[in-house]
Design a protein around this motif. Structure first.
Motif, PDB file in Angstrom:
ATOM      1  N   ALA A   1       1.095  -1.267  -0.097  1.00 31.81           N
ATOM      2  CA  ALA A   1       0.052   0.051  -0.034  1.00 31.81           C
ATOM      3  C   ALA A   1       0.958   1.248  -0.039  1.00 31.81           C
ATOM      4  CB  ALA A   1      -1.088   0.015   1.160  1.00 31.81           C
ATOM      5  N   ASN A   2       2.103   1.118   0.228  1.00 29.98           N
ATOM      6  CA  ASN A   2       3.008   2.328   0.335  1.00 29.98           C
ATOM      7  C   ASN A   2       3.175   3.147  -1.069  1.00 29.98           C
ATOM      8  OD1 ASN A   2       3.294   1.597   2.965  1.00 29.98           O
ATOM      9  ND2 ASN A   2       5.450   1.012   2.903  1.00 29.98           N
ATOM     10  N   SER A   3       3.454   2.506  -2.151  1.00 34.20           N
ATOM     11  CA  SER A   3       3.445   3.184  -3.297  1.00 34.20           C
ATOM     12  C   SER A   3       2.860   2.434  -4.553  1.00 34.20           C
ATOM     13  CB  SER A   3       4.937   3.488  -3.550  1.00 34.20           C
ATOM     14  OG  SER A   3       5.784   2.497  -3.427  1.00 34.20           O
ATOM     15  N   LEU A   4       3.113   0.960  -4.524  1.00 40.63           N
ATOM     16  CA  LEU A   4       2.926   0.047  -5.431  1.00 40.63           C
ATOM     17  C   LEU A   4       1.287  -0.011  -5.844  1.00 40.63           C
ATOM     18  CD1 LEU A   4       4.131  -1.887  -7.588  1.00 40.63           C
ATOM     19  CD2 LEU A   4       3.675  -3.569  -6.195  1.00 40.63           C
ATOM     20  N   ALA A   5       0.448   0.207  -4.778  1.00 42.82           N
ATOM     21  CA  ALA A   5      -1.016  -0.188  -5.080  1.00 42.82           C
ATOM     22  C   ALA A   5      -1.471   1.196  -5.897  1.00 42.82           C
ATOM     23  CB  ALA A   5      -1.709   0.041  -3.680  1.00 42.82           C
ATOM     24  N   ALA A   6      -0.816   2.308  -5.829  1.00 44.02           N
ATOM     25  CA  ALA A   6      -1.269   3.404  -6.810  1.00 44.02           C
ATOM     26  C   ALA A   6      -0.913   3.224  -8.261  1.00 44.02           C
ATOM     27  CB  ALA A   6      -0.693   4.857  -6.189  1.00 44.02           C
ATOM     28  N   LEU A   7       0.177   2.766  -8.491  1.00 40.65           N
ATOM     29  CA  LEU A   7       0.647   2.342  -9.744  1.00 40.65           C
ATOM     30  C   LEU A   7      -0.049   1.354 -10.240  1.00 40.65           C
ATOM     31  CD1 LEU A   7       2.800   2.761 -12.032  1.00 40.65           C
ATOM     32  CD2 LEU A   7       4.007   1.182 -10.986  1.00 40.65           C
ATOM     33  N   ALA A   8      -0.390   0.359  -9.449  1.00 39.21           N
ATOM     34  CA  ALA A   8      -1.048  -0.908 -10.070  1.00 39.21           C
ATOM     35  C   ALA A   8      -2.408  -0.510 -10.400  1.00 39.21           C
ATOM     36  CB  ALA A   8      -1.179  -1.950  -8.936  1.00 39.21           C
ATOM     37  N   ALA A   9      -3.126   0.378  -9.579  1.00 38.61           N
ATOM     38  CA  ALA A   9      -4.430   0.640 -10.012  1.00 38.61           C
ATOM     39  C   ALA A   9      -4.560   1.600 -11.332  1.00 38.61           C
ATOM     40  CB  ALA A   9      -4.979   2.091  -8.913  1.00 38.61           C
ATOM     41  N   GLU A  10      -3.525   2.441 -11.467  1.00 36.58           N
ATOM     42  CA  GLU A  10      -3.502   3.289 -12.615  1.00 36.58           C
ATOM     43  C   GLU A  10      -3.147   2.171 -14.186  1.00 36.58           C
ATOM     44  OE1 GLU A  10       0.048   5.819 -12.366  1.00 36.58           O
ATOM     45  OE2 GLU A  10      -0.982   7.012 -10.606  1.00 36.58           O
ATOM     46  N   ASN A  11      -2.849   1.134 -13.741  1.00 32.90           N
ATOM     47  CA  ASN A  11      -2.232   0.372 -14.879  1.00 32.90           C
ATOM     48  C   ASN A  11      -3.086  -1.077 -14.825  1.00 32.90           C
ATOM     49  OD1 ASN A  11       0.343   1.577 -16.325  1.00 32.90           O
ATOM     50  ND2 ASN A  11       0.646   2.013 -14.351  1.00 32.90           N
ATOM     51  N   ASN A  12      -4.195  -1.205 -14.031  1.00 35.65           N
ATOM     52  CA  ASN A  12      -5.053  -2.399 -14.061  1.00 35.65           C
ATOM     53  C   ASN A  12      -4.020  -3.754 -13.752  1.00 35.65           C
ATOM     54  OD1 ASN A  12      -7.286  -3.475 -13.877  1.00 35.65           O
ATOM     55  ND2 ASN A  12      -7.334  -4.323 -15.844  1.00 35.65           N
TER      56      ASN A  12
ATOM     57  N   GLY B   1       5.887  -0.679  11.340  1.00 42.58           N
ATOM     58  CA  GLY B   1       6.178  -1.304   9.996  1.00 42.58           C
ATOM     59  C   GLY B   1       5.755  -2.569   9.562  1.00 42.58           C
ATOM     60  N   PRO B   2       6.419  -3.241   8.741  1.00 42.69           N
ATOM     61  CA  PRO B   2       7.767  -3.080   8.198  1.00 42.69           C
ATOM     62  C   PRO B   2       7.483  -1.560   7.153  1.00 42.69           C
ATOM     63  CG  PRO B   2       6.740  -4.885   7.301  1.00 42.69           C
ATOM     64  CD  PRO B   2       6.068  -4.512   8.454  1.00 42.69           C
ATOM     65  N   LEU B   3       8.547  -0.895   6.948  1.00 40.84           N
ATOM     66  CA  LEU B   3       8.505   0.250   6.109  1.00 40.84           C
ATOM     67  C   LEU B   3       9.325  -0.098   4.890  1.00 40.84           C
ATOM     68  CD1 LEU B   3      10.016   2.957   8.792  1.00 40.84           C
ATOM     69  CD2 LEU B   3       7.314   2.400   8.051  1.00 40.84           C
ATOM     70  N   GLY B   4       8.884   0.944   3.412  1.00 43.70           N
ATOM     71  CA  GLY B   4       9.559   0.761   2.437  1.00 43.70           C
ATOM     72  C   GLY B   4       8.739   0.069   1.197  1.00 43.70           C
ATOM     73  N   ASP B   5       9.298  -0.226   0.208  1.00 44.89           N
ATOM     74  CA  ASP B   5       8.543  -0.663  -0.811  1.00 44.89           C
ATOM     75  C   ASP B   5       8.778  -2.034  -0.941  1.00 44.89           C
ATOM     76  OD1 ASP B   5       7.366  -0.810  -3.558  1.00 44.89           O
ATOM     77  OD2 ASP B   5       8.890   0.585  -4.445  1.00 44.89           O
ATOM     78  N   ILE B   6       8.078  -2.870  -1.787  1.00 41.63           N
ATOM     79  CA  ILE B   6       8.022  -4.210  -1.807  1.00 41.63           C
ATOM     80  C   ILE B   6       9.409  -4.980  -1.992  1.00 41.63           C
ATOM     81  CG2 ILE B   6       7.120  -6.288  -3.556  1.00 41.63           C
ATOM     82  CD1 ILE B   6       5.122  -4.334  -2.224  1.00 41.63           C
ATOM     83  N   TYR B   7       9.578  -5.928  -1.133  1.00 40.09           N
ATOM     84  CA  TYR B   7      10.699  -6.859  -1.038  1.00 40.09           C
ATOM     85  C   TYR B   7      12.180  -6.089  -0.977  1.00 40.09           C
ATOM     86  CZ  TYR B   7      11.779 -11.696  -1.903  1.00 40.09           C
ATOM     87  OH  TYR B   7      12.601 -12.970  -1.731  1.00 40.09           O
ATOM     88  N   THR B   8      12.034  -4.776  -0.659  1.00 40.79           N
ATOM     89  CA  THR B   8      13.258  -3.974  -0.415  1.00 40.79           C
ATOM     90  C   THR B   8      14.340  -4.650   0.683  1.00 40.79           C
ATOM     91  OG1 THR B   8      12.312  -2.016  -1.541  1.00 40.79           O
ATOM     92  CG2 THR B   8      14.342  -1.670  -0.064  1.00 40.79           C
ATOM     93  N   LEU B   9      13.653  -5.033   1.819  1.00 37.44           N
ATOM     94  CA  LEU B   9      14.134  -5.446   2.945  1.00 37.44           C
ATOM     95  C   LEU B   9      14.765  -6.815   2.679  1.00 37.44           C
ATOM     96  CD1 LEU B   9      11.643  -4.597   5.718  1.00 37.44           C
ATOM     97  CD2 LEU B   9      13.744  -3.562   5.393  1.00 37.44           C
ATOM     98  N   GLU B  10      14.204  -7.772   1.643  1.00 35.64           N
ATOM     99  CA  GLU B  10      14.703  -9.181   1.658  1.00 35.64           C
ATOM    100  C   GLU B  10      15.703  -9.173   0.369  1.00 35.64           C
ATOM    101  OE1 GLU B  10      10.323  -9.353   2.863  1.00 35.64           O
ATOM    102  OE2 GLU B  10      11.431  -7.946   1.545  1.00 35.64           O
ATOM    103  N   ARG B  11      15.854  -7.861  -0.279  1.00 40.39           N
ATOM    104  CA  ARG B  11      16.863  -7.729  -1.356  1.00 40.39           C
ATOM    105  C   ARG B  11      18.048  -7.406  -0.795  1.00 40.39           C
ATOM    106  NH1 ARG B  11      15.405  -8.176  -6.660  1.00 40.39           N
ATOM    107  NH2 ARG B  11      13.004  -8.250  -6.776  1.00 40.39           N
ATOM    108  N   ASP B  12      18.154  -6.888   0.223  1.00 34.36           N
ATOM    109  CA  ASP B  12      19.580  -6.533   0.979  1.00 34.36           C
ATOM    110  C   ASP B  12      20.146  -7.993   1.696  1.00 34.36           C
ATOM    111  OD1 ASP B  12      21.562  -5.795   2.510  1.00 34.36           O
ATOM    112  OD2 ASP B  12      20.436  -4.516   3.650  1.00 34.36           O
ATOM    113  N   ARG B  13      20.995  -8.558   0.905  1.00 39.06           N
ATOM    114  CA  ARG B  13      21.540  -9.978   1.307  1.00 39.06           C
ATOM    115  C   ARG B  13      22.301  -9.820   2.518  1.00 39.06           C
ATOM    116  NH1 ARG B  13      21.916  -9.878  -4.398  1.00 39.06           N
ATOM    117  NH2 ARG B  13      24.117  -9.810  -4.464  1.00 39.06           N
ATOM    118  N   THR B  14      22.630  -8.727   3.114  1.00 35.47           N
ATOM    119  CA  THR B  14      23.462  -8.433   4.352  1.00 35.47           C
ATOM    120  C   THR B  14      22.485  -8.124   5.647  1.00 35.47           C
ATOM    121  OG1 THR B  14      24.042  -5.901   4.018  1.00 35.47           O
ATOM    122  CG2 THR B  14      25.594  -7.716   2.997  1.00 35.47           C
TER     123      THR B  14
END
Length: 351
Positions: free
Chosen positions: A189-200, A322-335
């Motif tokens: 819901a932080n940012s992707l939902a708005a983009l997804a709504a615009e592009n179905n 939280g968790p805060l931030g965008d989709i999967y950002t936390l999981e992409r930080d391998r450290t």
């Protein structure tokens, strides 16, 4: 179209609860293939007629293919056709630098063979590291195969907002993104939902019960100590910590239990029903160990949360950190805490 189905793309409808396939990959114990096929068909009979699998789930595409074949043999082509199957493509991190068209086409052909079909209903593409630019080419190759008829729909898995934007701008007709979404984790819901709504673009959501933490089993229980039983529990315990810790989590469970009492169901059903009503959500993906679980999961589609239900749940969510931030950002930080427990080469050593 009713509340139990959703039109993901023109003429393509799915059940709003999707049967997850990860539990059939052997990570939760030995799998009895014959019983697994019977259980998959039990989900179909309960109204859960869409299935999720992946090239990285060992043996799962074959099991779903066997279930579809059994449906065809016992009930005819129409019944088999009513079973929708979504697979994922997850190239290993160590392979990303050398990805090419033939490699991607080979994975698609492998999934077609395993599932014993001529067209994949939906291929959901995951990419571990944006530092390797091949994800955009890969989406283009998948779209080529969509135009050829090997794939009906294309989607992504765990791409963040800027990269979904890049894929859409490249002209790839995404219909969905598979992502983690729960009362504990509302990053979509932080940012992707708005983009997804615009592009179905619709959301297919895993993690709605946080690996089992969002259940009656954990209500009133003391905070567990590490190490936990499996990597899934570790993963979702980190999400609980980010949400606000064990005390806030217990407050959430109490609120969910109160709502569940009003509906005559369990906490897990309410947790998934909450996700199902969020903007852009087409379906929740849930696991089922047996036929009884399939019947329980089907009840998710029957729940209509009231304003009071949502107020009670929302009051606890408002206390979360939280968790805060965008989709999967936390999981992409391998450290980092989340990324360091991930396995990035899931196909290694597999045939």
């Amino acid at each position: 179209m009713n509340a139990k189905t959703f039109e993901l793309s023109p003429g393509y409808a799915i059940s709003r609860v999707i049967r997850g396939g990860w539990q059939l990959a052997g990570g939760h114990g030995a799998i009895d293939g014959t019983q697994a096929v019977t259980d998959l068909i039990a989900a179909f009979d309960a109204g859960i007629r869409t299935y999720d699998c992946a090239d990285i789930y060992t043996g799962v595409e074959e099991l779903i293919g066997a279930a579809r074949e059994r449906l065809r043999n016992e009930r005819g082509a129409e019944a088999a056709g009513a079973m929708k199957v979504h697979t994922k493509m997850v190239p290993d991190l160590e392979k990303l630098a050398g990805i090419n068209r033939d490699y991607i086409r080979g994975i698609v052909d492998q999934s077609l063979k395993r599932l014993k079909i001529e067209q994949l209903d939906l291929v959901q593409f995951h990419w571990w590291d944006y530092a390797f630019p091949g994800y955009l080419d890969t989406m283009g190759w998948l779209n080529e195969m969509r135009l050829e008829g090997k794939i009906r729909n294309v989607g992504t898995t765990n791409f963040d907002t800027p990269h979904v934007t890049e894929i859409l701008n490249a002209g790839v007709p995404l219909v969905s993104q598979q992502l983690q979404y729960s009362v504990l984790d509302q990053r979509p819901a932080n940012s992707l939902a708005a983009l997804a709504a615009e592009n179905n673009v619709k959301f297919l959501c895993y993690g709605s019960v946080a690996g089992g933490f969002l259940s009656d089993k954990w209500l009133g229980e003391p905070e567990p100590e590490m190490p936990l039983e499996n990597r899934s529990l570790v993963k979702y315990k980190l999400i609980i910590d980010d949400f606000g810790g064990w005390d806030v989590f217990q407050s959430l469970l109490r609120a969910l239990r109160s709502v569940a009492d009003r509906h005559g169901v369990d906490i897990a059903t309410i947790a998934s029903a909450w996700v199902l009503q969020q903007p852009q959500v087409a379906a929740v993906i849930v696991g089922a160990r047996n036929q009884a679980h399939a019947l329980a999961n089907a009840k998710i589609m029957d729940i209509a949360l009231s304003d009071e239900d949502n107020r009670q749940i929302g009051a606890i969510i408002a206390k979360s950190r939280g968790p805060l931030g965008d989709i999967y950002t936390l999981e992409r930080d391998r450290t980092g805490r989340h990324g360091s427990i991930m396995h990035y080469n899931l196909n290694a050593g597999k045939k």
